[in-house]
Write a protein that holds these residues in place. Structure first.
Motif, PDB file in Angstrom:
ATOM      1  N   MET A 147       0.841  -1.205   0.000  1.00  0.00           N
ATOM      2  CA  MET A 147       0.000   0.000   0.000  1.00  0.00           C
ATOM      3  C   MET A 147       0.874   1.252   0.000  1.00  0.00           C
ATOM      4  SD  MET A 147      -3.119  -0.802  -0.349  1.00  0.00           S
ATOM      5  CE  MET A 147      -4.222   0.543   0.064  1.00  0.00           C
ATOM      6  N   ASP A 148       2.141   1.075   0.413  1.00  0.00           N
ATOM      7  CA  ASP A 148       3.057   2.228   0.463  1.00  0.00           C
ATOM      8  C   ASP A 148       3.745   2.404  -0.897  1.00  0.00           C
ATOM      9  OD1 ASP A 148       4.712   4.293   1.127  1.00  0.00           O
ATOM     10  OD2 ASP A 148       5.585   3.337   2.902  1.00  0.00           O
ATOM     11  N   VAL A 149       2.958   2.848  -1.881  1.00  0.00           N
ATOM     12  CA  VAL A 149       3.510   2.967  -3.242  1.00  0.00           C
ATOM     13  C   VAL A 149       4.608   4.027  -3.322  1.00  0.00           C
ATOM     14  CG1 VAL A 149       1.517   2.023  -4.478  1.00  0.00           C
ATOM     15  CG2 VAL A 149       1.593   4.454  -3.983  1.00  0.00           C
ATOM     16  N   THR A 150       4.525   5.039  -2.489  1.00  0.00           N
ATOM     17  CA  THR A 150       5.547   6.103  -2.512  1.00  0.00           C
ATOM     18  C   THR A 150       6.918   5.528  -2.179  1.00  0.00           C
ATOM     19  OG1 THR A 150       3.895   7.735  -1.854  1.00  0.00           O
ATOM     20  CG2 THR A 150       6.189   8.354  -1.536  1.00  0.00           C
ATOM     21  N   LYS A 151       6.982   4.729  -1.114  1.00  0.00           N
ATOM     22  CA  LYS A 151       8.268   4.124  -0.715  1.00  0.00           C
ATOM     23  C   LYS A 151       8.748   3.133  -1.779  1.00  0.00           C
ATOM     24  CE  LYS A 151      10.664   1.604   3.001  1.00  0.00           C
ATOM     25  NZ  LYS A 151      11.560   0.939   2.082  1.00  0.00           N
ATOM     26  N   ALA A 152       7.823   2.324  -2.296  1.00  0.00           N
ATOM     27  CA  ALA A 152       8.203   1.324  -3.305  1.00  0.00           C
ATOM     28  C   ALA A 152       8.828   1.995  -4.523  1.00  0.00           C
ATOM     29  CB  ALA A 152       6.979   0.516  -3.727  1.00  0.00           C
ATOM     30  N   ILE A 153       8.214   3.072  -4.991  1.00  0.00           N
ATOM     31  CA  ILE A 153       8.723   3.777  -6.178  1.00  0.00           C
ATOM     32  C   ILE A 153      10.063   4.435  -5.864  1.00  0.00           C
ATOM     33  CG2 ILE A 153       8.284   5.697  -7.795  1.00  0.00           C
ATOM     34  CD1 ILE A 153       5.208   5.001  -7.290  1.00  0.00           C
ATOM     35  N   ALA A 154      10.161   5.073  -4.683  1.00  0.00           N
ATOM     36  CA  ALA A 154      11.412   5.745  -4.297  1.00  0.00           C
ATOM     37  C   ALA A 154      12.571   4.750  -4.241  1.00  0.00           C
ATOM     38  CB  ALA A 154      11.246   6.443  -2.949  1.00  0.00           C
ATOM     39  N   ASP A 155      12.316   3.574  -3.645  1.00  0.00           N
ATOM     40  CA  ASP A 155      13.361   2.543  -3.540  1.00  0.00           C
ATOM     41  C   ASP A 155      13.802   2.053  -4.916  1.00  0.00           C
ATOM     42  OD1 ASP A 155      13.433   2.638  -0.819  1.00  0.00           O
ATOM     43  OD2 ASP A 155      12.323   0.789  -0.455  1.00  0.00           O
ATOM     44  N   ILE A 156      12.829   1.777  -5.786  1.00  0.00           N
ATOM     45  CA  ILE A 156      13.148   1.259  -7.124  1.00  0.00           C
ATOM     46  C   ILE A 156      13.957   2.298  -7.903  1.00  0.00           C
ATOM     47  CG2 ILE A 156      12.163   0.551  -9.349  1.00  0.00           C
ATOM     48  CD1 ILE A 156       9.730  -0.525  -7.538  1.00  0.00           C
ATOM     49  N   LYS A 157      13.533   3.535  -7.842  1.00  0.00           N
ATOM     50  CA  LYS A 157      14.229   4.601  -8.582  1.00  0.00           C
ATOM     51  C   LYS A 157      15.636   4.827  -8.006  1.00  0.00           C
ATOM     52  CE  LYS A 157      10.910   6.055 -11.485  1.00  0.00           C
ATOM     53  NZ  LYS A 157      11.053   6.111 -12.947  1.00  0.00           N
ATOM     54  N   ALA A 158      15.801   4.502  -6.705  1.00  0.00           N
ATOM     55  CA  ALA A 158      17.114   4.711  -6.056  1.00  0.00           C
ATOM     56  C   ALA A 158      18.086   3.566  -6.354  1.00  0.00           C
ATOM     57  CB  ALA A 158      16.932   4.857  -4.550  1.00  0.00           C
ATOM     58  N   GLY A 159      17.590   2.505  -6.980  1.00  0.00           N
ATOM     59  CA  GLY A 159      18.489   1.395  -7.318  1.00  0.00           C
ATOM     60  C   GLY A 159      18.162   0.090  -6.629  1.00  0.00           C
ATOM     61  N   LYS A 160      16.866  -0.092  -6.315  1.00  0.00           N
ATOM     62  CA  LYS A 160      16.462  -1.356  -5.685  1.00  0.00           C
ATOM     63  C   LYS A 160      16.381  -2.436  -6.763  1.00  0.00           C
ATOM     64  CE  LYS A 160      12.663  -3.340  -3.029  1.00  0.00           C
ATOM     65  NZ  LYS A 160      11.399  -3.015  -2.378  1.00  0.00           N
ATOM     66  N   ILE A 161      17.001  -3.574  -6.489  1.00  0.00           N
ATOM     67  CA  ILE A 161      16.922  -4.669  -7.447  1.00  0.00           C
ATOM     68  C   ILE A 161      16.422  -5.926  -6.751  1.00  0.00           C
ATOM     69  CG2 ILE A 161      18.716  -3.839  -9.017  1.00  0.00           C
ATOM     70  CD1 ILE A 161      20.273  -6.308  -7.559  1.00  0.00           C
ATOM     71  N   GLU A 162      15.824  -6.783  -7.551  1.00  0.00           N
ATOM     72  CA  GLU A 162      15.292  -8.036  -7.023  1.00  0.00           C
ATOM     73  C   GLU A 162      16.286  -9.150  -7.337  1.00  0.00           C
ATOM     74  OE1 GLU A 162      11.310 -10.572  -7.654  1.00  0.00           O
ATOM     75  OE2 GLU A 162      11.153  -8.468  -8.257  1.00  0.00           O
ATOM     76  N   TYR A 163      16.427 -10.078  -6.411  1.00  0.00           N
ATOM     77  CA  TYR A 163      17.252 -11.264  -6.709  1.00  0.00           C
ATOM     78  C   TYR A 163      16.393 -12.497  -6.471  1.00  0.00           C
ATOM     79  CZ  TYR A 163      17.767 -11.104  -1.619  1.00  0.00           C
ATOM     80  OH  TYR A 163      17.505 -11.035  -0.281  1.00  0.00           O
ATOM     81  N   ALA A 168      18.139 -23.227 -12.677  1.00  0.00           N
ATOM     82  CA  ALA A 168      19.443 -23.897 -12.550  1.00  0.00           C
ATOM     83  C   ALA A 168      20.087 -23.604 -11.188  1.00  0.00           C
ATOM     84  CB  ALA A 168      20.362 -23.464 -13.678  1.00  0.00           C
ATOM     85  N   ASN A 169      19.289 -23.006 -10.264  1.00  0.00           N
ATOM     86  CA  ASN A 169      19.757 -22.668  -8.894  1.00  0.00           C
ATOM     87  C   ASN A 169      20.845 -21.600  -8.892  1.00  0.00           C
ATOM     88  OD1 ASN A 169      18.011 -24.683  -7.783  1.00  0.00           O
ATOM     89  ND2 ASN A 169      19.493 -26.212  -8.459  1.00  0.00           N
ATOM     90  N   ILE A 170      20.773 -20.707  -9.872  1.00  0.00           N
ATOM     91  CA  ILE A 170      21.745 -19.608  -9.980  1.00  0.00           C
ATOM     92  C   ILE A 170      21.010 -18.287  -9.789  1.00  0.00           C
ATOM     93  CG2 ILE A 170      23.404 -18.453 -11.529  1.00  0.00           C
ATOM     94  CD1 ILE A 170      23.781 -21.204 -12.909  1.00  0.00           C
ATOM     95  N   ILE A 171      21.693 -17.336  -9.152  1.00  0.00           N
ATOM     96  CA  ILE A 171      21.149 -15.980  -9.002  1.00  0.00           C
ATOM     97  C   ILE A 171      21.938 -15.076  -9.954  1.00  0.00           C
ATOM     98  CG2 ILE A 171      20.864 -14.025  -7.418  1.00  0.00           C
ATOM     99  CD1 ILE A 171      20.858 -16.143  -5.108  1.00  0.00           C
ATOM    100  N   HIS A 172      21.239 -14.320 -10.793  1.00  0.00           N
ATOM    101  CA  HIS A 172      21.886 -13.363 -11.702  1.00  0.00           C
ATOM    102  C   HIS A 172      21.408 -11.959 -11.325  1.00  0.00           C
ATOM    103  CE1 HIS A 172      22.816 -16.751 -14.453  1.00  0.00           C
ATOM    104  NE2 HIS A 172      21.592 -17.161 -14.186  1.00  0.00           N
ATOM    105  N   VAL A 173      22.323 -11.072 -10.995  1.00  0.00           N
ATOM    106  CA  VAL A 173      21.917  -9.704 -10.633  1.00  0.00           C
ATOM    107  C   VAL A 173      22.918  -8.669 -11.153  1.00  0.00           C
ATOM    108  CG1 VAL A 173      20.458  -9.853  -8.567  1.00  0.00           C
ATOM    109  CG2 VAL A 173      22.883 -10.230  -8.344  1.00  0.00           C
ATOM    110  N   PRO A 174      22.433  -7.464 -11.495  1.00  0.00           N
ATOM    111  CA  PRO A 174      23.361  -6.410 -11.899  1.00  0.00           C
ATOM    112  C   PRO A 174      24.001  -5.763 -10.667  1.00  0.00           C
ATOM    113  CG  PRO A 174      21.106  -5.599 -12.008  1.00  0.00           C
ATOM    114  CD  PRO A 174      21.023  -7.036 -11.579  1.00  0.00           C
ATOM    115  N   VAL A 175      25.261  -5.380 -10.795  1.00  0.00           N
ATOM    116  CA  VAL A 175      25.980  -4.741  -9.679  1.00  0.00           C
ATOM    117  C   VAL A 175      26.194  -3.253  -9.962  1.00  0.00           C
ATOM    118  CG1 VAL A 175      28.073  -4.897  -8.242  1.00  0.00           C
ATOM    119  CG2 VAL A 175      27.198  -6.921  -9.324  1.00  0.00           C
TER     120      VAL A 175
END
Length: 229
Positions: A147-163, A168-175
């Motif tokens: 429900m806190d869309v403001t925080k969700a958007i702020a975090d994503i725009k600040a560089g929040k990434i999902e892992y 194949a049991n591998i995690i791929h993420v940008p650094v």
């Protein structure tokens, strides 16, 4: 697979049999980024998890201290006052049910992350077959059903990434990007490793992180010491 001259030259800098300390690996990865564009630095972690077991799934999100170097487009599914809140918070696209045919029938996918308020998940669920395979389905664990869309958007725009764990049991993420300083990349790497280490499922036996590799989009992989994590 035949590699180009630049790749071959870059690969000469790296000892394939060696595991490097993170700082040294990052320096080598930056040196081996020879493409004409600003390459993404990627982290690939092979885990000892078995993704077929629900209790060995890994999924979460972390805000990288220095962002990803990429401009992220956010789509928010909401209704009522939350629509205005999402717009005010800087969402690129905001809407509800009317967006379903656009995505389902017209193949519109001009966004990188989807956020939804819980009361919209019934609607968003109808897009499971389209968004699911692309890893775009909102998920409470990743903080994209909220429900806190403001925080969700702020975090994503600040560089929040999902892992998350792939099949194949591998995690791929940008650094980050190859243009980042070594210090910026190291801070992002440490934040990621910290989050992934803490996300270890209790049911995993034996070695959790089997191998850690850093590489740019077009460059060779550099192995990082994995028994520290």
């Amino acid at each position: 697979m035949k590699h180009g001259k630049k790749y071959v030259e870059a690969a000469k800098l790296i000892d394939k049999t060696q595991q490097y300390e993170a700082a040294e690996a990052i320096a080598l990865v930056k040196k081996s980024a020879t493409a004409k564009f600003d390459e993404t630095v990627e982290l690939h972690i092979r885990t000892g998890c078995d993704s077929r077991h629900a209790d060995q799934q890994i999924r979460g999100a972390v805000v990288l201290p220095n962002g990803t170097g990429k401009t992220v487009k956010v789509l928010v599914f909401a209704k009522g006052t939350k629509l205005d809140e999402a717009q005010a918070a800087g969402a690129d696209y905001v809407g509800g049910e009317e967006l379903i045919p656009k995505i389902q029938n017209d193949g519109w996918l001009d966004f990188d992350v989807v956020v939804a308020t819980p009361d919209m998940m019934g609607v968003v669920g109808r897009l499971g077959k389209v968004l699911g395979p692309k890893g775009l389905m909102p998920n409470p664990k990743a903080g994209t059903v909220t429900m806190d869309v403001t925080k969700a958007i702020a975090d994503i725009k600040a560089g929040k990434i999902e892992y998350r764990l792939d099949k194949a049991n591998i995690i791929h993420v940008p650094v980050g990007k190859a243009s980042f300083t070594e210090e910026q990349l190291e801070q992002n790497f440490n934040a990621l490793m910290d989050a992934i280490t803490k996300a270890r499922p209790a049911s995993v036996k034996g070695q959790y992180l089997k191998s850690i590799t850093l590489a740019t989009t077009m460059g060779p992989g550099v192995k990082v010491v994995s028994n520290k994590y």
